[in-house]
Scaffold this motif. Structure first.
Motif, mmCIF file in Angstrom:
data_model
loop_
_atom_site.group_PDB
_atom_site.id
_atom_site.type_symbol
_atom_site.label_atom_id
_atom_site.label_comp_id
_atom_site.label_asym_id
_atom_site.label_seq_id
_atom_site.Cartn_x
_atom_site.Cartn_y
_atom_site.Cartn_z
ATOM 1 N N ALA A 80 0.823 -1.211 0.000
ATOM 2 C CA ALA A 80 0.000 0.000 0.000
ATOM 3 C C ALA A 80 0.859 1.264 0.000
ATOM 4 C CB ALA A 80 -0.924 -0.007 1.213
ATOM 5 N N PRO A 81 0.321 2.369 -0.548
ATOM 6 C CA PRO A 81 1.093 3.614 -0.675
ATOM 7 C C PRO A 81 1.679 4.143 0.627
ATOM 8 C CG PRO A 81 -0.894 3.734 -2.003
ATOM 9 C CD PRO A 81 -1.000 2.466 -1.202
ATOM 10 N N HIS A 82 1.006 3.928 1.770
ATOM 11 C CA HIS A 82 1.535 4.495 3.016
ATOM 12 C C HIS A 82 2.881 3.897 3.404
ATOM 13 C CE1 HIS A 82 -0.944 1.018 4.432
ATOM 14 N NE2 HIS A 82 0.090 0.836 5.231
ATOM 15 N N ARG A 83 3.235 2.767 2.808
ATOM 16 C CA ARG A 83 4.531 2.156 3.108
ATOM 17 C C ARG A 83 5.700 3.008 2.597
ATOM 18 N NH1 ARG A 83 3.899 -3.448 4.165
ATOM 19 N NH2 ARG A 83 2.214 -3.556 5.697
ATOM 20 N N VAL A 84 5.432 3.903 1.636
ATOM 21 C CA VAL A 84 6.521 4.717 1.083
ATOM 22 C C VAL A 84 6.729 6.003 1.879
ATOM 23 C CG1 VAL A 84 6.054 3.813 -1.217
ATOM 24 C CG2 VAL A 84 5.096 6.019 -0.562
ATOM 25 N N LEU A 85 5.854 6.294 2.829
ATOM 26 C CA LEU A 85 6.033 7.491 3.648
ATOM 27 C C LEU A 85 7.280 7.352 4.510
ATOM 28 C CD1 LEU A 85 2.378 8.124 4.936
ATOM 29 C CD2 LEU A 85 3.517 9.211 2.993
ATOM 30 N N TYR B 74 5.041 9.604 8.319
ATOM 31 C CA TYR B 74 4.062 8.685 8.907
ATOM 32 C C TYR B 74 3.588 9.198 10.265
ATOM 33 C CZ TYR B 74 1.698 4.475 10.408
ATOM 34 O OH TYR B 74 0.732 3.596 10.852
ATOM 35 N N GLN B 75 4.504 9.780 11.048
ATOM 36 C CA GLN B 75 4.107 10.383 12.321
ATOM 37 C C GLN B 75 3.067 11.475 12.095
ATOM 38 O OE1 GLN B 75 8.165 11.384 13.853
ATOM 39 N NE2 GLN B 75 7.376 10.583 15.778
ATOM 40 N N VAL B 76 3.352 12.363 11.155
ATOM 41 C CA VAL B 76 2.427 13.461 10.855
ATOM 42 C C VAL B 76 1.108 12.905 10.327
ATOM 43 C CG1 VAL B 76 2.043 15.478 9.380
ATOM 44 C CG2 VAL B 76 4.284 15.120 10.444
ATOM 45 N N PHE B 77 1.202 11.913 9.455
ATOM 46 C CA PHE B 77 0.009 11.303 8.861
ATOM 47 C C PHE B 77 -0.940 10.758 9.928
ATOM 48 C CE2 PHE B 77 -1.751 7.116 7.605
ATOM 49 C CZ PHE B 77 -2.721 7.548 6.713
ATOM 50 N N ILE C 233 -8.366 10.756 6.346
ATOM 51 C CA ILE C 233 -8.942 10.035 7.484
ATOM 52 C C ILE C 233 -9.558 8.714 7.028
ATOM 53 C CG2 ILE C 233 -10.774 10.095 9.228
ATOM 54 C CD1 ILE C 233 -10.264 13.152 9.386
ATOM 55 N N ARG C 234 -10.282 8.745 5.905
ATOM 56 C CA ARG C 234 -10.889 7.506 5.388
ATOM 57 C C ARG C 234 -9.813 6.486 5.027
ATOM 58 N NH1 ARG C 234 -14.725 11.054 2.894
ATOM 59 N NH2 ARG C 234 -13.532 11.068 0.943
ATOM 60 N N TYR C 235 -8.717 6.964 4.443
ATOM 61 C CA TYR C 235 -7.617 6.072 4.080
ATOM 62 C C TYR C 235 -7.047 5.399 5.335
ATOM 63 C CZ TYR C 235 -3.162 4.449 2.140
ATOM 64 O OH TYR C 235 -2.093 3.666 1.758
ATOM 65 N N ALA C 236 -6.797 6.206 6.368
ATOM 66 C CA ALA C 236 -6.220 5.664 7.602
ATOM 67 C C ALA C 236 -7.138 4.628 8.240
ATOM 68 C CB ALA C 236 -5.939 6.797 8.585
ATOM 69 N N LEU C 237 -8.428 4.897 8.244
ATOM 70 C CA LEU C 237 -9.383 3.959 8.836
ATOM 71 C C LEU C 237 -9.503 2.691 7.995
ATOM 72 C CD1 LEU C 237 -12.183 6.465 9.921
ATOM 73 C CD2 LEU C 237 -10.553 5.273 11.401
ATOM 74 N N ARG C 238 -9.517 2.858 6.677
ATOM 75 C CA ARG C 238 -9.651 1.697 5.791
ATOM 76 C C ARG C 238 -8.476 0.738 5.949
ATOM 77 N NH1 ARG C 238 -10.109 4.311 1.497
ATOM 78 N NH2 ARG C 238 -8.101 4.007 0.465
ATOM 79 N N HIS C 239 -7.287 1.310 6.145
ATOM 80 C CA HIS C 239 -6.089 0.480 6.297
ATOM 81 C C HIS C 239 -5.780 0.173 7.764
ATOM 82 C CE1 HIS C 239 -4.732 0.491 2.074
ATOM 83 N NE2 HIS C 239 -5.300 1.676 2.016
ATOM 84 N N ARG C 240 -6.671 0.575 8.649
ATOM 85 C CA ARG C 240 -6.526 0.302 10.090
ATOM 86 C C ARG C 240 -5.190 0.808 10.636
ATOM 87 N NH1 ARG C 240 -8.053 -5.975 10.407
ATOM 88 N NH2 ARG C 240 -6.647 -5.993 8.629
ATOM 89 N N LEU C 241 -4.862 2.042 10.273
ATOM 90 C CA LEU C 241 -3.602 2.645 10.698
ATOM 91 C C LEU C 241 -3.747 3.481 11.959
ATOM 92 C CD1 LEU C 241 -2.279 3.711 7.189
ATOM 93 C CD2 LEU C 241 -1.738 1.642 8.478
ATOM 94 N N VAL C 242 -4.980 3.789 12.332
ATOM 95 C CA VAL C 242 -5.249 4.490 13.587
ATOM 96 C C VAL C 242 -6.380 3.767 14.296
ATOM 97 C CG1 VAL C 242 -4.453 6.753 12.807
ATOM 98 C CG2 VAL C 242 -6.831 6.096 12.439
ATOM 99 N N GLU C 243 -6.430 3.975 15.601
ATOM 100 C CA GLU C 243 -7.453 3.298 16.398
ATOM 101 C C GLU C 243 -8.777 4.034 16.285
ATOM 102 O OE1 GLU C 243 -5.763 3.306 20.280
ATOM 103 O OE2 GLU C 243 -3.998 2.184 19.663
#
Length: 210
Positions: free
Chosen positions: A144-149, A154-157, A200-210
Motif C-alpha cells: 500500500a502507498p503508506h509504506r513509502v512514507l 508517517y508520524q504526521v500522517f 482520514i478515510r484512508y487511515a481507517l480503511r487500512h486500520r492505521l489508527v485506532e
C-alpha cells in the motif's frame, strides 16, 4: 542482574515501572529519562542491559530515535512500551531496530518476560501483535502507498488522521507548523489524496489508527 533504563515522559508511569522492576528478582533500575535527549545521555553514561522506551516523548523520539540508538549504542536492546496498538507503527519500529514491541495495556508479567528475552539477545512481540504483523505482510494491500512514507511523514500522517490540529502536531513533534504543513502536502501527494476527509478515510480503511 538485568540493568534497565526507563524512558517515559510521564513521571507516574515511570514510578510504577520502577516499583515493578525493583520488586523483581534479577532486575534493577539504573536510571530514568523523560525526553529523547535524556535517553541518549543515559544510554551513553549508563550502558543499560535493556532500554524500556516510550515512543511519544519530547525531543528526539519515535522511530528516528531508535535508529539513532542502534547506531550509537548497538549493544543496548530497545524494548518499546507504548500506548499505540498499531500494526504499521510496530512494523516500522522493528525495522528500525527495536528488539521488542509491547503496549501499555498488557500484563506486567508479559513486560517482565519481554525484558528477559531481549536481555538474552532475543526478540519479543505480544502474541496478538505478532499475528497481526504476519497477516499484514500477507494481505493483498501489503504494498500500500503508506509504506513509502518516511517515518516523520508517517508520524504526521497518523496525527492528522486522528484529527490533531497542525499547531499541536508541531508542538508534539517539535517542528514548526509550516514544516507540518509541508509534510501534509507531501503525504497527500504520495497517497494520491485530495484532503483531510480522504486522509482520514484512508487511515481507517487500512486500520492505521485506532
Amino acid at each position: 542482574m538485568i540493568r534497565i533504563l526507563i524512558a517515559d515522559d510521564h513521571a507516574i508511569f515511570r514510578q510504577g515501572l520502577a516499583r515493578l522492576i525493583g520488586g523483581t528478582p534479577g532486575m534493577g533500575l539504573v536510571g530514568e529519562a523523560a525526553n529523547g535527549h535524556e535517553v541518549l545521555d543515559g544510554v551513553r553514561a549508563l550502558s543499560p542491559d535493556v532500554l524500556l522506551l516510550d515512543l511519544s516523548m519530547p525531543g528526539p523520539g519515535g522511530v528516528d530515535l531508535i535508529k539513532r540508538l542502534r547506531k550509537e549504542a548497538p549493544g543496548v536492546p530497545v524494548l518499546v512500551l507504548t500506548v499505540h496498538d498499531e500494526t504499521e507503527l510496530a512494523r516500522r519500529t522493528i525495522r528500525a531496530g527495536a528488539a521488542g514491541y509491547l503496549t501499555k495495556d498488557g500484563e506486567p508479567e508479559d513486560m517482565l518476560d519481554a525484558v528477559r528475552a531481549v536481555a538474552r539477545g532475543g526478540n519479543y512481540v505480544a502474541q496478538q501483535m505478532a499475528a497481526r504483523l504476519l497477516y499484514d505482510q500477507l494481505r493483498p494491500d501489503a504494498g500500500a502507498p503508506h509504506r513509502v512514507l518516511s517515518n516523520r511523514e508517517y508520524q504526521v500522517f497518523t496525527e492528522l488522521a486522528r484529527g490533531v490540529p497542525i499547531a499541536t502536531i508541531g508542538e508534539r513533534l517539535h517542528i514548526s507548523p509550516k514544516t507540518v504543513s509541508t509534510h501534509k502536502v507531501r503525504i497527500l501527494q504520495k497517497l494520491g489524496l485530495s484532503g483531510d476527509a480522504e486522509l482520514i478515510r484512508y487511515a481507517l480503511r487500512h486500520r492505521l489508527v485506532e
